[in-house]
Design a protein around this motif. Structure first.
Motif, PDB file in Angstrom:
ATOM      1  N   THR A  28       0.879  -1.168   0.000  1.00  0.00           N
ATOM      2  CA  THR A  28       0.000   0.000   0.000  1.00  0.00           C
ATOM      3  C   THR A  28       0.918   1.220   0.000  1.00  0.00           C
ATOM      4  O   THR A  28       1.734   1.389   0.916  1.00  0.00           O
ATOM      5  CB  THR A  28      -0.920   0.027   1.225  1.00  0.00           C
ATOM      6  OG1 THR A  28      -1.687  -1.189   1.260  1.00  0.00           O
ATOM      7  CG2 THR A  28      -1.874   1.219   1.165  1.00  0.00           C
ATOM      8  N   ILE A  29       0.817   2.038  -1.035  1.00  0.00           N
ATOM      9  CA  ILE A  29       1.781   3.125  -1.239  1.00  0.00           C
ATOM     10  C   ILE A  29       1.035   4.455  -1.370  1.00  0.00           C
ATOM     11  O   ILE A  29       0.099   4.584  -2.170  1.00  0.00           O
ATOM     12  CB  ILE A  29       2.612   2.890  -2.524  1.00  0.00           C
ATOM     13  CG1 ILE A  29       3.227   1.481  -2.498  1.00  0.00           C
ATOM     14  CG2 ILE A  29       3.685   3.953  -2.690  1.00  0.00           C
ATOM     15  CD1 ILE A  29       3.591   0.951  -3.861  1.00  0.00           C
ATOM     16  N   ILE A  30       1.468   5.442  -0.584  1.00  0.00           N
ATOM     17  CA  ILE A  30       0.903   6.792  -0.658  1.00  0.00           C
ATOM     18  C   ILE A  30       2.026   7.727  -1.089  1.00  0.00           C
ATOM     19  O   ILE A  30       3.066   7.819  -0.424  1.00  0.00           O
ATOM     20  CB  ILE A  30       0.324   7.238   0.693  1.00  0.00           C
ATOM     21  CG1 ILE A  30      -0.777   6.264   1.147  1.00  0.00           C
ATOM     22  CG2 ILE A  30      -0.240   8.656   0.599  1.00  0.00           C
ATOM     23  CD1 ILE A  30      -1.326   6.553   2.529  1.00  0.00           C
ATOM     24  N   SER A  31       1.839   8.379  -2.211  1.00  0.00           N
ATOM     25  CA  SER A  31       2.889   9.232  -2.762  1.00  0.00           C
ATOM     26  C   SER A  31       2.267  10.316  -3.638  1.00  0.00           C
ATOM     27  O   SER A  31       1.177  10.140  -4.198  1.00  0.00           O
ATOM     28  CB  SER A  31       3.876   8.401  -3.587  1.00  0.00           C
ATOM     29  OG  SER A  31       4.752   9.213  -4.349  1.00  0.00           O
ATOM     30  N   ASP A  32       3.003  11.442  -3.774  1.00  0.00           N
ATOM     31  CA  ASP A  32       2.582  12.495  -4.695  1.00  0.00           C
ATOM     32  C   ASP A  32       2.907  12.116  -6.143  1.00  0.00           C
ATOM     33  O   ASP A  32       2.512  12.821  -7.075  1.00  0.00           O
ATOM     34  CB  ASP A  32       3.281  13.814  -4.336  1.00  0.00           C
ATOM     35  CG  ASP A  32       2.791  14.370  -3.000  1.00  0.00           C
ATOM     36  OD1 ASP A  32       1.612  14.140  -2.665  1.00  0.00           O
ATOM     37  OD2 ASP A  32       3.590  15.002  -2.292  1.00  0.00           O
ATOM     38  N   LYS A  33       3.652  11.045  -6.327  1.00  0.00           N
ATOM     39  CA  LYS A  33       4.028  10.586  -7.665  1.00  0.00           C
ATOM     40  C   LYS A  33       3.412   9.211  -7.947  1.00  0.00           C
ATOM     41  O   LYS A  33       4.047   8.316  -8.501  1.00  0.00           O
ATOM     42  CB  LYS A  33       5.549  10.528  -7.792  1.00  0.00           C
ATOM     43  CG  LYS A  33       6.230  11.866  -7.561  1.00  0.00           C
ATOM     44  CD  LYS A  33       7.750  11.751  -7.671  1.00  0.00           C
ATOM     45  CE  LYS A  33       8.413  13.111  -7.441  1.00  0.00           C
ATOM     46  NZ  LYS A  33       9.894  12.998  -7.501  1.00  0.00           N
ATOM     47  N   SER A  34       2.160   9.065  -7.539  1.00  0.00           N
ATOM     48  CA  SER A  34       1.486   7.769  -7.632  1.00  0.00           C
ATOM     49  C   SER A  34       1.414   7.233  -9.061  1.00  0.00           C
ATOM     50  O   SER A  34       1.621   6.039  -9.302  1.00  0.00           O
ATOM     51  CB  SER A  34       0.073   7.870  -7.052  1.00  0.00           C
ATOM     52  OG  SER A  34       0.125   8.171  -5.688  1.00  0.00           O
ATOM     53  N   GLU A  35       1.106   8.106 -10.013  1.00  0.00           N
ATOM     54  CA  GLU A  35       0.969   7.665 -11.404  1.00  0.00           C
ATOM     55  C   GLU A  35       2.284   7.103 -11.933  1.00  0.00           C
ATOM     56  O   GLU A  35       2.309   6.066 -12.594  1.00  0.00           O
ATOM     57  CB  GLU A  35       0.500   8.832 -12.282  1.00  0.00           C
ATOM     58  CG  GLU A  35      -0.896   9.341 -11.980  1.00  0.00           C
ATOM     59  CD  GLU A  35      -1.986   8.387 -12.454  1.00  0.00           C
ATOM     60  OE1 GLU A  35      -1.659   7.435 -13.198  1.00  0.00           O
ATOM     61  OE2 GLU A  35      -3.157   8.592 -12.069  1.00  0.00           O
ATOM     62  N   THR A  36       3.382   7.811 -11.639  1.00  0.00           N
ATOM     63  CA  THR A  36       4.704   7.362 -12.100  1.00  0.00           C
ATOM     64  C   THR A  36       5.088   6.041 -11.447  1.00  0.00           C
ATOM     65  O   THR A  36       5.590   5.119 -12.111  1.00  0.00           O
ATOM     66  CB  THR A  36       5.780   8.422 -11.783  1.00  0.00           C
ATOM     67  OG1 THR A  36       5.385   9.672 -12.317  1.00  0.00           O
ATOM     68  CG2 THR A  36       7.129   8.014 -12.373  1.00  0.00           C
ATOM     69  N   ILE A  37       4.851   5.918 -10.148  1.00  0.00           N
ATOM     70  CA  ILE A  37       5.172   4.677  -9.430  1.00  0.00           C
ATOM     71  C   ILE A  37       4.311   3.535  -9.951  1.00  0.00           C
ATOM     72  O   ILE A  37       4.803   2.419 -10.164  1.00  0.00           O
ATOM     73  CB  ILE A  37       4.960   4.865  -7.910  1.00  0.00           C
ATOM     74  CG1 ILE A  37       5.973   5.853  -7.341  1.00  0.00           C
ATOM     75  CG2 ILE A  37       5.075   3.526  -7.186  1.00  0.00           C
ATOM     76  CD1 ILE A  37       5.760   6.192  -5.877  1.00  0.00           C
ATOM     77  N   ALA A  38       3.022   3.786 -10.153  1.00  0.00           N
ATOM     78  CA  ALA A  38       2.118   2.739 -10.640  1.00  0.00           C
ATOM     79  C   ALA A  38       2.573   2.210 -11.992  1.00  0.00           C
ATOM     80  O   ALA A  38       2.563   0.989 -12.239  1.00  0.00           O
ATOM     81  CB  ALA A  38       0.699   3.280 -10.739  1.00  0.00           C
TER      82      ALA A  38
END
Length: 280
Positions: free
Chosen positions: A200-210
């Motif tokens: 479960t990951i919360i980040s401001d760069k979610s799209e890039t990480i996904a």
């Protein structure tokens, strides 16, 4: 071609697992006059009682139980089980003279239990079973979600406990120890084979990480809508299930993209869905 490779691999695993299974019986259990559970237990009882060949008992009793498996389990599992049963009988006959008479029967029980657990784990990795109580355990697993090794232990005890009439009370207790060890080893092997991790990951760069994790894991990535309770800012939360062996790569990939990301890692016992594994 991939299907053919899978079939060859599974047949090979069943054949190798059958060899380990036969060695556990012929080399450690029978020389120390230890019993077993399920059909294998009946096999040893008939051998101690009237000298009936274990290889033949294995074929007859397991052949009967296969009719139950044919109705309750997948046809693929049953077909691989036939390979496993035939291989076990083959190896039981071939290794019948390989016996180790240990001074301490407890050592024989421990080694036999470990080998039996390993053997069943290898065979189940090859999508087969050893029939007998394994078929019943698979049915309990499929319909009730009980761990395969634990269900097998329950069925095996139904045969092992009454066996004290032939093998004695002490050897019956050693047999229970052997069954427990084999169940623990089997459960551990199955967990290792299908080990999963959930991120479960919360980040401001979610799209890039996904996108990066999707390329790495080759499975779907789920984005959930959320917002910070204190900040009130909207957040995209990533949920990803991957194989345990990818855990370090996933963590590294997240750190490369966003070193400040908040990550929660969980072990997954069971997962359903496309390309995922059922209950152990």
């Amino acid at each position: 071609m991939n299907i053919n490779r899978t079939i060859v691999k599974n047949i090979a695993l069943n054949f190798i697992g059958a060899l380990v299974y036969a060695l556990a019986i012929n080399s450690f259990l029978i020389p120390s006059k230890l019993g077993e559970g399920g059909v294998t237990g009946l096999m040893t009882i008939f051998y101690y009682w009237i000298g009936f060949p274990p290889a033949l008992t294995n074929l007859i009793l397991n052949g009967i139980l296969l009719f139950v498996g044919w109705k309750m389990l997948s046809k693929q599992t049953v077909l691989y089980t036939i390979v496993a049963i035939a291989s076990i009988s083959f190896w039981l006959k071939l290794t019948s003279q390989i016996q180790f008479k240990l001074h301490d029967p407890l050592v024989a029980a421990i080694i036999g239990g470990v080998l039996m657990g390993i053997a069943m784990g290898i065979i189940m990795k090859g999508e087969g079973t050893t029939a007998g109580s394994t078929i019943l355990a698979k049915i309990m697993n499929k319909y009730f979600g009980i761990k395969t090794g634990s269900a097998m232990l329950g069925f095996d005890l139904l045969v092992a406990v009454p066996s004290f009439v032939l093998i004695g009370f002490e050897n019956m207790l050693l047999t229970i120890i052997e069954l427990y060890i084999s169940a623990v080893v089997l459960n551990k092997m199955l967990e290792a084979f299908i080990a999963k991790r959930a991120f479960t990951i919360i980040s401001d760069k979610s799209e890039t990480i996904a996108q990066a994790l999707s390329n790495l894991n080759q499975t779907g990535i789920t984005l959930l809508d959320g917002h910070g309770y204190v900040s009130g800012q909207p957040k995209k939360i990533i949920y990803c299930v991957c194989e345990a062996k990818l855990q370090v790569k996933v963590m590294d990939k997240i750190a490369q993209i966003d070193s400040t990301a908040f990550v929660v890692l969980d072990e997954v016992r069971s997962a359903y869905g496309n390309n995922l594994i059922k209950l152990l």
